[in-house]
Structure formats: structure tokens, C-alpha cells
Design a protein around this motif. Structure first.
Motif, PDB file in Angstrom:
ATOM      1  N   ASN A  76       8.566  -5.986   3.195  1.00  0.00           N
ATOM      2  CA  ASN A  76       8.265  -4.928   2.215  1.00  0.00           C
ATOM      3  C   ASN A  76       7.417  -3.835   2.852  1.00  0.00           C
ATOM      4  O   ASN A  76       7.654  -2.648   2.653  1.00  0.00           O
TER       5      ASN A  76
ATOM      6  N   GLY B 167       3.036   3.690  -0.280  1.00  0.00           N
ATOM      7  CA  GLY B 167       2.254   3.331  -1.468  1.00  0.00           C
ATOM      8  C   GLY B 167       3.152   3.122  -2.671  1.00  0.00           C
ATOM      9  O   GLY B 167       4.354   3.377  -2.618  1.00  0.00           O
TER      10      GLY B 167
ATOM     11  N   PHE C  85      12.823  -6.058 -10.104  1.00  0.00           N
ATOM     12  CA  PHE C  85      12.266  -4.716 -10.003  1.00  0.00           C
ATOM     13  C   PHE C  85      12.312  -4.301  -8.548  1.00  0.00           C
ATOM     14  O   PHE C  85      11.726  -4.929  -7.666  1.00  0.00           O
ATOM     15  N   THR C  86      13.020  -3.219  -8.310  1.00  0.00           N
ATOM     16  CA  THR C  86      13.074  -2.694  -6.942  1.00  0.00           C
ATOM     17  C   THR C  86      13.209  -1.193  -7.000  1.00  0.00           C
ATOM     18  O   THR C  86      13.708  -0.635  -7.974  1.00  0.00           O
ATOM     19  N   THR C  87      12.700  -0.518  -5.960  1.00  0.00           N
ATOM     20  CA  THR C  87      12.898   0.926  -5.863  1.00  0.00           C
ATOM     21  C   THR C  87      13.846   1.210  -4.710  1.00  0.00           C
ATOM     22  O   THR C  87      14.050   2.349  -4.345  1.00  0.00           O
TER      23      THR C  87
ATOM     24  N   GLN D 206      19.948  -2.677  -0.704  1.00  0.00           N
ATOM     25  CA  GLN D 206      18.814  -2.800   0.201  1.00  0.00           C
ATOM     26  C   GLN D 206      17.812  -3.843  -0.307  1.00  0.00           C
ATOM     27  O   GLN D 206      17.123  -4.475   0.474  1.00  0.00           O
TER      28      GLN D 206
ATOM     29  N   GLY E  94      14.937  -7.007  -5.535  1.00  0.00           N
ATOM     30  CA  GLY E  94      13.780  -6.969  -6.432  1.00  0.00           C
ATOM     31  C   GLY E  94      13.299  -8.359  -6.800  1.00  0.00           C
ATOM     32  O   GLY E  94      12.527  -8.524  -7.741  1.00  0.00           O
TER      33      GLY E  94
ATOM     34  N   GLY F 119      12.014 -10.468  -4.267  1.00  0.00           N
ATOM     35  CA  GLY F 119      11.064 -10.910  -3.232  1.00  0.00           C
ATOM     36  C   GLY F 119       9.673 -11.222  -3.778  1.00  0.00           C
ATOM     37  O   GLY F 119       9.166 -12.334  -3.629  1.00  0.00           O
TER      38      GLY F 119
ATOM     39  N   SER G  72       8.651 -11.425  -6.851  1.00  0.00           N
ATOM     40  CA  SER G  72       8.680 -12.352  -7.976  1.00  0.00           C
ATOM     41  C   SER G  72       8.705 -13.785  -7.477  1.00  0.00           C
ATOM     42  O   SER G  72       7.940 -14.643  -7.935  1.00  0.00           O
TER      43      SER G  72
ATOM     44  N   PHE H  57      -1.644  -6.032  -0.070  1.00  0.00           N
ATOM     45  CA  PHE H  57      -1.385  -7.239  -0.857  1.00  0.00           C
ATOM     46  C   PHE H  57      -2.390  -8.291  -0.446  1.00  0.00           C
ATOM     47  O   PHE H  57      -2.690  -8.436   0.745  1.00  0.00           O
TER      48      PHE H  57
END
Ligand SMILES: Nc1ncnc2c1ncn2[C@@H]1O[C@H](COP(=O)(O)OP(=O)(O)OP(=O)(O)O)[C@@H](O)[C@H]1O
Ligand SMILES: [Mg+2]
Lengths: 127, 641
Positions: free
Chosen positions: B536, B575, B589-591, B596, B599, B601, B603, B628
């Protein structure tokens, strides 16, 4: 060399046969535990062969089949496959005497590399 | 309880007011009483001295007047010549100036020559019986003093005087039983008249004290300076004949002069019988007075009467009495003030307390926005602040646990769904993969067909990855924990990803903490957490950025302070947008662009860390970087399964 593939899913059986036959194996297919046991029993000659068993099947599952087979023919090498591999299934399979474990889905190369890593196959399979 | 605090407060204030009031009341009134009344007694004693001096002066004045007259030119000659008109002229002149009630001249053997009044011409030979006259003759010297004149003597001098002297006595308490005092008491003087060395006569004169107002009123007006209290003169003066008031300005209840009344038996015994001075309170006619008496003696030293001055006691006792009333009023006022002050104070103190109690009730009823009222100053403000903080902490914790519940519910349902779907998908997927790859093995394939098949293979590979992610997520894998050196796990992870980082131009640096305890954990799972975090971070960074990983011993931020270690993965990348910060740990949830990232990971990582009894947190600033934090307890006690 003969390989018995046990799975309730037609497409999996066909895929396995396709891959293994291309390598010169004789492939027998069974769609249930009972079917598989019949198939094994009809092979009265002691030709060494391999079992490729799916875990999750209706009525009786792969684990039960393994127990029965191990009781009758402890020499038979077994490979377990599963579409939902958990730590637990892998461990149970190992403890029941499965030689290997493979997660579905797999590519032909992945299946073959597992099959060929079984010592009996290395010994007996001749192209 | 509230009520009792308020009443206690008021009661103590009241007690203070009452005590202060009572003490000042007692001491004040006592002091005043002693002082004022004592002072009054002193004053009356002094006043009596002054009165007695005035009384005696009166006698001396008479004697001087007589002396002057006896020495006057032609007077001796007139006596010698028995020149009556001349003598009468002198007598009248003298009597007028010296305010005498009677005056007369006797021969050298006490025979009357002449006198003023209706019996001025003495026809029948008559002996004067006034004691002083005899004494003046015997001593050949002037004498003065108090004398008693019998009714007969008075009649001889002047019948008017006898009438004036006649004092009716009230029937009861009249020991003599006469019903009237008929004798007169007079201040008189007598001087011998010399012709050369020979005494040729005696000049006498005097003032009748019975019903005389001059002396007593002069005493009153000069000594007491016309002081009045409640429309009555404060001071009074009296001349007694024996124990009978013959001249006085003591008034009867009807407002007349109390002539004819008697002094009390006590006073009579002490003053007349024993000859003592009396200064004490005494009941005078109809009122208590602070009094002073002294005996009046005649020229021979016989006690014939008394001189008295007195002051209304009421005037003095009323001072402490009034003071008492005033003190009581002040005390009562103080008490009223104490009660109202107590109320105000109690409300000032109890108001906020009440509001806090009300606020805690609201909190226990479930509201986390209780109304605690305006913040006070001082200790109470601190209490309110603490209360507010407590409620805020409760709110945070509640929100926290709500979040956690939502999160795990989400994970559970997504997990079940994923397991079902994945299991079903994997079988057909095996077919797709098999047939595609088997076709690709053929050497006789048209180039276009081969490319298409390769596209199918790649796409299927993606599907396979997605499903694998879903399964990883869904698998409630049992932990296989062993004591592990966390630094070794991380070094291994970094080694795995070093090449990838190198290609991107991002520096990955691991700074292992020293002397870390071994942590009991599932190596594979924690490794996958670390891989996901580092990947990430790499995804969020570009060439020139850096990713740094630290480990350190630490205690958990929340809950029981347990021993553990904290892993920090910090990058200087893009960020996280503040709006996304709360959703990072949500499944799916992924951006990242389609294909690619799934979402899953973070979780999955969160699930793993929580199963170890640990926590995972994130801090991020847009365009600055992200951190993190993974905290793991040294010995894990199950956590959530
Ligand atoms: N270090 C980081 N810097 C910036 N954003 C991050 C970082 N780590 C995670 N994110 C954000 O959190 C999202 C969720 O991350 P997560 O690991 O759960 O899924 P993913 O990486 O998108 O997909 P995958 O399932 O392949 O891991 C990411 O898409 C990204 O937007
Ligand atoms: Mg990720």
C-alpha cells in the motif's frame, strides 16, 4: 498410470482429464464418493494409481472418501483439491494421509507440477 | 440531601448571627446597665452635695443680710431709741432683699421690739422663743441654721405663715394622729446688735421652708438644668420635716407637688434615726428614683429633717432597655439577613450542583449531551470540566464500540458472501483456466487467436486473484501462534519487496527496535499484514519518496496497559483524503484503478491483527504521507476468533 479424479462438478472433471490425458495419464472420473469407491474396486489388478479428490461434495465429502480409501489401500497416493482452502482443511487432509494439496482454480502447469511431485508418479509414469 | 445542605448552611449562618447577637446583647446591656445606672447614682450623690451646699448658703445669705442691716448707719441708734418706724423700715427693706418670710428685733433679754407683718407693733410684752435668738445672745455672735417653729411661734410672727406651714397629712401612715403638720421649718439666722461692746438686742429673720418653692426649684433648675424625661423633670429635690415632705417638686400622680407625703420607712430609719447618707434607688411617691438623702440638723445637732435629690430611674434604666430593644432588632435583622444570605449562597452553590446531578441523570438516561449550565470559576468549574470530559470520553468510547460492531458485522456478512461466491466460482474458473491454457499449448494457433487467448488467460488470472482475496478475507483462519522475533518477520517482508521498491525508485528502510520481547503470533498472517501495508505504501509513493518501518516496545494506548510491541509503517506518499480516512478498513474500499486493488487488504489485515488481540491505526496528511501503527500484545489471549 491411472488417475482417478473425484469431483461433483463436471467442468472440473473434464478439465483435469484434459490436462492429465495430454500428459499420457489414463483418467477415470467419479462424481461422488460411492462412484469413486466403485471405480477403485473394479480396478482389481494392483496397478499403481493416483487419487485426485475434491473436498466439498454432496452426501459424503472427500474427507470421508479418504478415510475409507486409506483403510483399504493405504499405499494409494492422494492429492486433495479445494475451492475453499482453509488452514483447517489443509491440516485435516494432511493428517488423513494426503500427499498434496491444491487450491482451485489452477492452471494446467500448476496441477501438473503437483502431480509430478508425487514420488509414485515419478517412479511409474513413462511417457 | 440537597435540602439538608441548604438548611445546614442556613442554620450555621443563623447560629452565627444569633450567637453574635446574643453575646453583644448580653454584654452590651449589662455594661450599659452597670455603667449608666452606676453613673446616675454617682451623679445624684454629687447633686445632693450641690443641693446641700445651696441649702446652707441660703442660711449664710440670711445671716449676712442680717449682719449688714445690723451694722447699717442709724440702725443701732434706732434700736437704742426704740424708733419703731425706723426699725420697721430697715426690717422691710432687709426682708425684701433677702427674701425673708419673717424678721424681727428683740431686746437683749429676748423681748420683742418689733417685727414685720401684721403684728409689727408689739403691745403686750412678749418673749421671743426662737432658739437662734437665744443662742445669738448667749454667744454674742451671729448664728444661722435650721430651726423648727411651733404653730404658736408662727402665729406670733405672722398668722399667714402658720397657715402656710399647716400641712394636712393623709389619714393613713400618720403616726402622730394629728392629721396635719402644723410646725414650720425655717432657715433662719440671728445676729446680736452691738452698741459699742454691749449687746442691746438681736436681729433675726428667716425663711419658712414649708411650701417654699424657691430652694427646691432652684436646686432642680440649676443642678438638673431643667432636664425633662417623658414630660417630667428628671431631677427632683425635697426638704423634709422629719419624714414629711414640706417643700418639694416631686409630683403626685395628679401632678401636684407631693407636699405632706412621707419618705419610706427604710429611708427614715437610715437617715433620720441613724444619721446616714442614703444613696440608693427608692420608691419616691409613685415612681422609682435614684435618690440621695442626707439629714438636716438644727444648730444643736438634732436631726430634724432631710434634704433629698433624686433622678427618675426610668431615664437611666430606659437606656439599657432601649438598647436591648435595639440589639434585639439588630439581631433579628441579622438573622433575617443570614437566612436570605444563606438562601442566596446555597442557591449559588447548590444551583450548579443540582444541574450536575440533573446532567448525570440525563447521562444515565442515555443522553451524551447533558446540559450542565455555565461553567463556574474555581473548584466547581474544575468539577464541571471533569464531568464534561468524562461524558466526552463516554461518547468517544461508545462511538468507538459502535464502529467496531458495525465493522465486524460488515466483515462477517461480507465474509459469508465471499465464501459462498468464491467456492462456486472456483470450479468454473478451473475450467476456463484449463481450456485457455490447453489451447495456448497448441503450436498451430493463429497469432490473433493466441493474443485473444492470452487476454482471456490474463483476465481469468485477475478473476482468480479477486476470488483469492475474497477467500483470504472470508477465511476465519485459526491462528497458528508461536513466539516470534518480529524484526525477523519484517526484515523478510522488506527483502521480498525490495526489488519492487527499487524499480519504483522508493527507498524502503527498516529501523528495527532493540531488545524487543518475543511476540506470540501467526507468522504467515502477520507477514501478509506487513506485505499489504508495505505494498500500500509503495502504491502511494512515487520516485524519490521513502517508506520507513520501525518497531518499538510499547503499551497499548487504550484499554488495560498491556505489554506489547508497535510496528510503524510510515511513507512520504500521497496521503489519505480526510473523507476516506474512516473507510480505509472497510472491505472493498479502494481508490485504486480497477484491477489494481480489491480493497480487501486493510480489512483482512485488521481482522488478523484483531484476532491477535492487537490494534491497527492510521494517521495521514494529504500530500505529506501516511503512518500505519500496528500494536500487538506480547502474549495474545485469543482476541476475537
Ligand atoms: N500508505 C497509504 N497511503 C495512501 N493511501 C493508502 C495507503 N494505504 C492504504 N491506502 C488507501 O486505502 C485503500 C484501501 O487499502 P487496502 O489495502 O484495503 O486495499 P487496496 O490496497 O486498495 O487493495 P488490495 O486489496 O489489493 O490491498 C487504498 O485503496 C488506498 O486508497
Ligand atoms: Mg492493499
Amino acid at each position: 498410470m491411472k488417475i482417478v479424479v473425484v469431483d461433483d462438478e463436471e467442468i472440473v472433471l473434464r478439465s483435469c482429464r484434459k490436462i492429465l490425458e495430454a500428459e499420457g495419464f489414463e483418467v477415470l472420473m467419479a462424481t461422488s464418493v460411492d462412484d469413486a469407491l466403485d471405480t477403485i474396486d473394479t480396478q482389481n489388478e494392483p496397478t499403481p494409481f493416483l487419487l485426485l479428490i475434491d473436498v466439498k461434495m454432496p452426501v459424503r465429502d472427500g474427507m470421508q472418501l479418504m478415510r475409507i480409501v486409506k483403510a483399504r489401500r493405504p499405499d494409494l497416493p492422494i492429492i486433495v483439491m479445494s475451492g475453499y482452502p482453509t488452514q483447517e482443511t489443509i491440516q485435516t487432509a494432511g493428517s488423513l494421509g494426503a500427499a498434496h494439496f491444491i487450491a482451485k482454480p489452477f492452471t494446467p502447469d500448476e496441477l501438473l507440477s503437483i502431480v509430478f511431485s508425487v514420488p509414485e508418479v515419478k517412479k511409474n509414469h513413462n511417457h | 440531601m440537597l435540602f439538608s445542605i441548604r438548611s445546614k448552611l442556613i442554620a450555621s449562618l443563623l447560629a452565627v448571627a444569633l450567637t453574635v447577637g446574643a453575646v453583644s446583647l448580653y454584654t452590651g446591656v449589662r455594661l450599659l446597665k452597670e455603667h449608666v445606672v452606676g453613673e446616675a447614682a454617682n451623679r445624684v450623690r454629687l447633686d445632693l452635695n450641690a443641693a446641700s451646699e445651696m441649702y446652707r448658703t441660703r442660711g449664710k445669705t440670711t445671716r449676712m443680710a442680717l449682719n449688714i442691716t445690723s451694722l447699717g448707719s442709724g440702725f443701732v441708734q434706732a434700736v437704742a431709741n426704740r424708733n419703731h418706724p425706723e426699725l420697721l423700715y430697715h426690717l422691710r427693706h432687709m426682708a425684701q432683699h433677702a427674701e425673708l418670710d419673717f424678721a424681727g428685733i428683740t431686746t437683749d433679754n429676748s423681748l420683742m421690739l418689733c417685727r414685720i407683718g401684721p403684728h409689727e407693733a408689739v403691745r403686750v410684752p412678749e418673749t421671743n422663743e426662737i432658739l437662734l435668738v437665744r443662742l445669738a445672745l448667749e454667744r454674742k455672735a451671729p448664728v444661722d441654721g435650721t430651726v423648727i417653729l411651733s404653730r404658736e411661734m408662727l402665729m406670733r410672727e405672722n398668722p399667714e405663715l402658720a397657715a402656710k406651714a399647716h400641712i394636712p397629712l393623709p389619714a393613713k401612715g400618720d403616726p402622730s394622729g394629728t392629721g396635719a403638720e402644723t410646725s414650720g421649718m425655717a432657715l433662719a439666722a440671728a445676729v446680736p446688735i452691738f452698741d459699742g461692746n454691749a449687746v442691746i438686742g438681736v436681729l433675726y429673720g428667716g425663711k419658712l421652708l414649708n411650701r417654699s418653692e424657691t430652694i427646691v426649684d432652684t436646686v432642680r433648675d440649676t443642678v438638673f438644668q431643667k432636664e425633662t424625661y417623658k414630660n417630667r423633670s428628671v431631677g427632683t429635690a425635697t426638704i423634709f420635716l422629719n419624714d414629711i415632705r414640706i417643700a418639694t417638686n416631686v409630683l403626685t400622680p395628679e401632678g401636684r407637688r407631693a407636699i405632706g407625703t412621707r419618705a419610706s420607712a427604710e429611708v427614715k430609719t437610715a437617715v433620720l434615726d441613724q444619721g446616714r447618707n442614703w444613696t440608693e434607688r427608692a420608691y419616691v411617691v409613685d415612681d422609682w428614683c435614684i435618690t440621695a438623702y442626707e439629714p438636716i440638723e438644727d444648730i444643736n445637732g438634732h436631726r430634724i429633717g432631710m434634704l433629698y435629690v433624686g433622678a427618675q430611674e426610668k431615664k437611666y434604666t430606659d437606656i439599657p432597655k432601649n438598647a436591648l430593644t435595639l440589639f434585639i432588632l439588630i439581631t433579628a435583622g441579622g438573622m433575617v439577613l443570614a437566612v436570605s444570605f444563606g438562601f442566596v449562597l446555597a442557591n449559588r452553590i447548590m444551583g450548579p450542583v443540582q444541574r450536575l446531578i440533573e446532567a448525570s441523570r440525563q447521562v444515565s438516561d442515555g443522553s451524551l449531551q447533558p446540559e450542565i449550565g455555565p461553567i463556574q470559576r474555581g473548584e466547581f468549574g474544575v468539577l464541571q470540566g471533569t464531568f464534561k470530559e468524562m461524558v466526552a470520553a463516554m461518547e468517544r468510547r461508545q462511538a468507538d464500540s459502535e464502529d467496531k460492531i458495525i465493522q465486524s458485522a460488515k466483515q462477517a456478512s461480507v465474509g459469508r458472501l465471499a465464501a459462498g461466491v468464491a467456492h462456486e466460482i472456483n470450479n468454473p474458473l478451473t475450467g476456463v483456466l484449463t481450456y485457455t491454457h490447453m489451447l495456448l499449448r497448441r503450436k498451430d494457433l493463429d497469432a490473433e487467436v493466441r493474443t485473444d487467448l492470452e487476454t482471456i488467460a490474463a483476465a481469468t488470472e485477475r478473476v482468480r486473484k479477486i476470488v483469492k482475496g475474497l477467500l483470504d478475507f472470508a477465511r476465519q483462519t485459526q491462528l497458528d501462534p508461536e513466539p516470534t522475533d518480529i524484526n525477523r518477520i519484517i526484515s523478510g517482508t522488506v527483502a521480498l519487496l525490495e526489488n519492487q521498491a527499487l524499480v519504483k525508485g522508493v527507498a524502503v528502510k527498516f529501523i528495527p527496535g532493540e531488545n524487543l520481547p518475543l511476540v506470540t503470533l501467526d507468522r504467515n498472517q502477520i507477514q501478509s499484514v506487513m506485505i499489504n501495508l508495505v505494498i500500500n505504501a509503495l502504491d502511494a509513493t512515487t520516485a524519490g519518496d521513502s517508506v520507513r518501518i520501525f518497531t518499538a516496545a510499547g503499551v497499548s494506548g487504550t484499554g488495560a496497559a498491556r505489554k506489547g510491541i508497535e510496528i510503524t509503517v510510515a511513507d512520504t506518499g500521497a496521503g489519505v483524503h480526510p473523507d476516506h480516512l474512516g473507510k480505509l478498513f472497510d472491505p472493498f474500499f479502494t481508490t485504486k484503478a480497477v484491477g489494481q486493488g480489491t480493497g480487501l487488504g486493510l480489512s483482512v489485515s485488521q481482522g488478523i491483527v484483531q484476532r491477535h488481540g492487537g490494534q491497527i491505526r492510521v494517521q495521514s496528511e494529504l500530500n505529506k504521507g501516511t503512518r500505519f501503527f500496528v500494536w500487538l500484545p506480547v502474549t495474545h489471549t485469543g482476541g476475537q476468533p
